[in-house]
Design an enzyme around this catalytic site. Structure first.
Site, PDB file in Angstrom:
ATOM      1  N   CYS A 121       0.810  -1.219   0.000  1.00 19.48           N
ATOM      2  CA  CYS A 121       0.000   0.000   0.000  1.00 19.48           C
ATOM      3  C   CYS A 121       0.844   1.270   0.000  1.00 19.48           C
ATOM      4  CB  CYS A 121      -0.923  -0.005   1.214  1.00 19.48           C
ATOM      5  SG  CYS A 121      -1.897  -1.512   1.287  1.00 19.48           S
ATOM      6  N   HIS A 414      -9.483   3.045  -1.177  1.00 26.92           N
ATOM      7  CA  HIS A 414      -8.039   2.818  -1.095  1.00 26.92           C
ATOM      8  C   HIS A 414      -7.605   1.819  -2.160  1.00 26.92           C
ATOM      9  CE1 HIS A 414      -4.143   1.711   0.306  1.00 26.92           C
ATOM     10  NE2 HIS A 414      -4.510   0.672   1.044  1.00 26.92           N
ATOM     11  N   CYS A 445       0.624   3.052   5.986  1.00 29.28           N
ATOM     12  CA  CYS A 445       0.995   1.709   6.406  1.00 29.28           C
ATOM     13  C   CYS A 445       0.875   0.760   5.219  1.00 29.28           C
ATOM     14  CB  CYS A 445       0.087   1.245   7.537  1.00 29.28           C
ATOM     15  SG  CYS A 445      -1.658   1.321   7.088  1.00 29.28           S
TER      16      CYS A 445
END
Lengths: 459, 322
Positions: A121, A414, A445
């Site tokens: 990510c 996301h 994160c």
């Protein structure tokens, strides 16, 4: 090779002050001064919940579209950009050169090189940070960083047993060998494997990992729902006042992120059943409302040197100051899977001589509301800061009114690799509005117990 | 070494014969030790074993094989004892209770080792009778390795065999009560409380068949739900040693010197999901113990508990010149 281009040994080894031979404007990598890497602007697609609005779009479609929007915004048609770096967390092996292929599908000069980046990510952050460093060193004058992800375009693969047979078939040279290989097929081989969001070493999904961390830090359901609510309201307000007009280009039928629920309420969020941490029984707090959904989308950020931007009359929103990557030992639960940014930040602040309270805006990626709140609580916690970060005093609390002020992933969604580009462009715009010298902090994160934190300064 | 399948076949026909003629098995353990000389664990078997755990295990080192693979390769010697008509307990229907392994030194592939198996401790159990099968693996002493003198005594020149691995497997013959023994009272099980969840294994239906193909243990309770039910199980279940292998994957120290143990509570039905909690406990004497608890997340019943103790990495052990 010509005399003119071959560097002398003095150029390579000597420091600038010792070397009168270095001309003004010499790149840092060749002994000159380190320069600023500036953020010129960004462009992204609206983010879409997976298997919805972008179900038919591929990673390449989305990334190409985001690049095209950026090119149009900044008049980059025919321009040779120093380098384009992007990536996708979940992609087909045939897309090995996803970014280069996307670049070739745009009006950029085909002589624009491109490469893939992958750190789950945090992919977008790594792409942008790495390019910024190359600009600072004088290796590049311009660059585009970003990322894309599409769960709707996820590769489905044969399982290992079927692959073994297919590979044997591929290697077979005689008809007999081919028959022998084909006869090894079993019905079970037809069961495909879809990529999961499970950590390979623990078999637990990211949500299950975070559920434990959220529980350990004593983060309440109420606090998580409030953060989710704020994210939706902030993002909706930002859209309404036209904040994203310079940052988002419509794709397909979408003009806004379709996960956004402008009218959601604490009551509605409070009705949702826990989605993660069922092992916690009554103490499970993480729902579909305070966790990000799987999302499709792409984002890009245009970076350059001040000279490059000035020559083209392009705006300069902010400086990309510095970034730091962290990782934690999460496998047996010693630390939470998504807590790496908490560690990376301490090193970044120390290096830059800053305190956690020195920032005007904080962009903490909302993988889960619990992630943001656990991280903030850790920074405030004396024991954590002493025992884990080795600090004399806790990093302290932040002014919550400066956190994710234009919404974050809980509302926008996301698409893994696209989040870094979304946050960087959003924050650079906010800091530019705030004024020169304003400071912004990014924390993202990532799977595998990793994470990236970065500092951006307004111009 | 006799393949496991022929041991099972022999045991099956013996069980049938015993039932027909109402033969009474002897009451004592056979005193003999089955010894297999020059047994080699093939690199090919090692590679197939490693493939089962390739997502979690380390890269296979053919000079330092995984502990459970050594068990797989050496346990047929113990099966030979258990399948013997004169073994006091019937092989079929035996329940695997526990395994304890001391892995003294690396066991290499493609090198002749000596495997010895014996049976000890025939003991009464509330639900039957238990027996320990002890298997040892000796191999050529390795000069360059740290040798634990307390275990092996001083090792001399080449040619001497060193104890590399010893495993004790405890089995229960349920319902078999030897007349010479008093039946102990059933101990109440302490209520099981699951520790903190740190991992989850999703085991597909093929788990038993895959492990059978590597281990040679084609016990029907692991292969097919129908045959498993015929043999009294609720369904197809995972091999206990598969669970041990998975527990150890990626946790065994290079160069061995570790000790591990696993105790089975309830079987893992296939396909199924196992919840796990892993806890590290540092001992003051520089050893590190990892405790593993596995349970069924839905029913809350325990599957197994295990522990792995590795020599510590304190100063003077791994650092230093050379």
């Amino acid at each position: 090779m010509t005399e003119k281009t071959s560097p002398t040994s003095a150029n390579i080894s000597a420091a600038p002050q010792d070397s009168p031979r270095i001309a003004a404007g010499q790149p840092a990598i060749a002994g000159g001064e380190v320069r600023q890497a500036v953020i010129i602007g960004g462009n992204r697609t609206p983010f879409a919940r997976s298997h919805g609005a972008y179900a038919q779009a591929t990673n390449k479609d989305l990334l190409t579209s985001a690049l095209n929007g950026l090119i149009a915004r900044f008049g980059l048609q025919g321009e040779r950009i120093g380098e384009v770096a992007a990536g996708a967390v979940i992609k087909h092996s045939k897309d090995f050169n996803l970014t280069r292929e996307s670049v070739l599908g745009t009006s950029l000069d085909p002589a624009t090189p491109a490469h893939e980046v992958q750190i789950a990510c945090a992919t977008g952050m790594e792409a942008i940070g790495g390019l910024a460093n190359k600009i600072r060193l004088g290796q590049l004058d311009s660059a585009i960083g970003g990322g894309v992800d599409s769960i709707s375009d996820a590769p489905i693969v044969f399982n290992d047993a079927a692959r073994a047979v297919l590979m044997e078939l591929n290697r077979a040279r005689t008809t007999q060998d081919r028959i022998k290989a084909v006869l090894k097929f079993r019905p079970g081989h037809l069961a495909p494997e879809a990529p999961g969001t499970e950590e390979p070493r623990t078999g637990l999904s990211m949500g299950e990992h975070q559920a434990r961390t959220t529980h350990q830090w004593g983060i309440t359901r109420q606090a998580q729902d409030e953060l989710a609510l704020a994210s939706h309201h902030h993002l909706a307000a930002a859209y309404d006042r036209g904040f994203f007009d310079d940052l988002v280009t419509p794709f397909g039928k979408l003009t806004r992120d379709n996960n956004l629920r402008a009218d959601t309420t604490l009551e509605k969020l409070g009705k949702l059943k826990p989605a993660f941490g069922r092992f916690l029984g009554d103490e499970a707090t993480m729902t579909a409302g305070n966790s990000t959904p799987l999302t499709d989308g792409a984002s890009t950020v245009l970076l350059g040197s001040e000279e490059w931007a000035a020559e083209r009359g392009l705006p300069v929103l902010a400086d990309f100051v510095d970034f730091e990557t962290g990782a934690v030992d999460f496998v047996d639960g010693k630390e939470g899977l998504l807590m790496a940014p908490a560690y990376a930040l301490s090193r970044l602040l120390q290096r830059q001589g800053l305190s956690l309270q020195d920032f005007d805006y904080y962009e903490i990626h909302e993988a889960f509301a619990g992630t943001v709140l656990s991280t903030l609580k850790a920074w405030e916690d004396e024991d954590f800061c002493r025992d884990q970060l080795g600090l004399d005093a806790p990093l302290g609390a932040i002014d919550r009114s400066k956190l994710n002020v234009n919404g974050s992933s809980l509302a926008a969604g996301h698409p893994f690799a696209a989040t870094g580009g979304r946050i960087t462009a959003t924050l650079a715009t906010m800091l530019h509005e705030k004024g020169p010298g304003s400071l912004g902090l990014i924390s993202v994160c990532a799977a595998g117990g990793q994470g990236i934190v970065a500092i951006v300064r307004g111009r | 070494m006799t393949p496991l399948s022929s041991s099972y076949r022999a045991a099956l026909s013996m069980a049938a014969k015993d039932a027909l003629v109402r033969r009474r098995r002897p009451q004592q353990l056979p005193g003999r030790t089955v010894v297999v000389h020059d047994h080699e664990i093939s690199a090919e078997l090692a590679a197939r074993y490693a493939r089962m755990f390739h997502r979690n295990g380390p890269v296979l080192d053919p000079t330092d094989l995984p502990s459970v693979l050594v068990h797989v390769a050496s346990f047929p010697a113990a099966m030979e004892l258990m399948a013997d008509p004169d073994f006091p307990l019937p092989l079929l229907g035996m329940v695997h209770l526990r395994n304890h392994v001391v892995h003294h030194a690396p066991v290499p592939a493609g090198t002749p080792v000596e495997v010895a198996a014996s049976a000890t401790r025939l003991s009464p159990h509330p639900s039957g009778t238990t027996v320990d099968l002890v298997v040892t693996v000796h191999g050529p002493a390795r000069v360059n390795r740290r040798v634990d003198d307390s275990v092996n005594g001083p090792t001399g020149g080449t040619g001497e065999l060193q104890l590399l691995w010893e495993g004790t497997s405890t089995y229960l013959a349920a319902g078999v009560h030897l007349p010479a023994h008093e039946r102990p009272a059933t101990a109440g099980h302490p209520p099981f409380t699951a520790p903190q969840l740190t991992a989850q294994w999703r085991l597909p239906a093929s788990t038993g068949r895959e492990y059978a193909a590597v281990s040679g243990d084609f016990n029907p309770i692991h292969l097919n739900p129908v045959t498993a039910k015929l043999l009294g199980q609720k369904g197809m279940i995972a091999h206990g040693m598969y669970l041990a292998g998975r527990m150890l994957a990626g946790r065994e120290p290079a160069g061995a010197g570790h000790e591990w143990e696993i105790s089975f509570a309830t079987p893992v039905l296939l396909p199924g999901t196992v919840s796990l909690g892993v806890v590290h406990a540092d001992h003051c004497n520089a050893e590190v113990t990892t405790e593993v608890t596995a349970w069924n997340g839905r029913t809350g019943r325990p599957h197994f508990t295990g522990s792995i103790t590795v020599p510590g990495s304190g100063p003077g052990q791994r650092s230093g010149p050379g």
